[in-house]
Design an enzyme around this catalytic site. Structure first.
Site, mmCIF file in Angstrom:
data_model
loop_
_atom_site.group_PDB
_atom_site.id
_atom_site.type_symbol
_atom_site.label_atom_id
_atom_site.label_comp_id
_atom_site.label_asym_id
_atom_site.label_seq_id
_atom_site.Cartn_x
_atom_site.Cartn_y
_atom_site.Cartn_z
ATOM 1 N N SER A 19 0.861 -1.180 0.000
ATOM 2 C CA SER A 19 0.000 0.000 0.000
ATOM 3 C C SER A 19 0.904 1.239 0.000
ATOM 4 C CB SER A 19 -0.948 -0.040 1.193
ATOM 5 O OG SER A 19 -1.894 0.996 1.120
ATOM 6 N N HIS A 46 -2.304 -0.911 -3.559
ATOM 7 C CA HIS A 46 -3.493 -0.070 -3.371
ATOM 8 C C HIS A 46 -3.364 1.220 -4.166
ATOM 9 C CE1 HIS A 46 -4.428 -2.108 0.748
ATOM 10 N NE2 HIS A 46 -4.858 -2.821 -0.270
ATOM 11 N N ASP A 139 -4.225 -4.996 5.536
ATOM 12 C CA ASP A 139 -4.549 -5.818 4.376
ATOM 13 C C ASP A 139 -3.373 -6.760 4.105
ATOM 14 O OD1 ASP A 139 -5.912 -6.861 2.237
ATOM 15 O OD2 ASP A 139 -5.536 -5.162 0.891
#
Length: 268
Positions: A19, A46, A139
């Site tokens: 991310s 992401h 995540d």
């Protein structure tokens, strides 16, 4: 040549989640991967859903391997990098295929690292190497648990090496990692690990496999209610922040997650 499925397979599926700070880390990684790298690499980075992503072009220009936003149903080939397109899940499918879907968001993200990791674990088991890199929140932790549960390897970036240490820190808190390394060490480690034969599949309770299959199907088709996800956990009094549907609680070791009847997923 497409990826083959055989008894003497190597560790030839590498799945990576990142991310915030991930683009810097990924560019550092690919520049030292060799041209004859024997595994397929799948990346969820992401990104805002309506942004244009040039990550494949950046990765291709930095290293020897070609990176693409794959088409749904494209055959998996070793030595190629598959990058999740904006607002689409990137999954590993049956028959050596890449799947690009618009299933329910997980932790309000699509693409989801967890969705990719679970699909790879379910299809390829011990052949999978899962990697969690820099980023906020958690995540990748649940998906990495599934990879480990089905015999794959877990690699987590050292938090002190990450630009944003939340994702690696959360993964280390819940997962018994096989390796925790800096980005500068990762390429050489992957070359070593992908030369090894994958072990036999571990014995996993059918209940675990059944729920994993359902979650993989949900990420493909957006049909959580029909798949009976509500009955696979403990119904809670909470409602989904996205669609206000009922939430059921799911547990993986000490990891607590929630899914609603439409398939949206959240960690605690």
């Amino acid at each position: 040549m497409p990826l083959k499925n055989n008894k003497n397979a190597k560790r030839d599926i590498v799945v990576i989640g990142a991310s915030a700070g991930g683009i810097t880390a990924l560019l550092e990684l690919v520049k030292t991967l060799p041209e004859d790298f024997p595994a397929a690499i799948f990346i969820v980075q992401h990104i805002a859903p309506h942004s244009e992503s040039i990550l494949p072009e950046l990765l291709s220009s930095r290293g020897a391997l070609k990176a693409v936003h794959p088409k749904d149903g494209e055959l998996i080939k070793p030595g190629k990098i598959y990058v999740a397109p904006p607002d689409h899940h990137l999954l590993v499918g049956d028959g050596g295929k890449v799947l690009v879907t618009k299933g329910p968001k997980e932790n309000r993200f699509r693409p989801s690292v967890d969705a990719l990791f679970r699909s790879a674990a379910y299809i390829y088991g011990p052949r999978v190497i899962g990697i969690v890199l820099t980023g906020y929140l958690d995540d990748g932790t649940s998906g990495l648990w599934s990879i480990k549960r089905l015999g794959g390897l877990a690699i987590i970036q050292k938090p002190e090496d990450a630009l944003y240490p939340d994702m690696p820190t959360n993964a280390l808190e819940h997962i018994k990692e096989d390796y925790s390394v800096s980005i500068s060490e990762l390429s050489a480690l992957l070359v070593k690990l992908t030369a090894e034969s994958a072990p036999k599949k571990p014995k996993v309770p059918q209940k675990v496999l059944d729920r994993l299959e359902v979650e993989v199907i949900i990420a493909r088709r957006d049909n959580a209610f029909q798949m009976g996800i509500i009955n696979m956990g403990k119904l809670t009094p909470f409602t989904c922040p996205d669609c206000h549907g009922a939430l059921t609680q799911l547990k993986e070791s000490d990891i607590i997650r929630f899914r609603c009847h439409t398939g949206h997923s959240y960690t605690i």
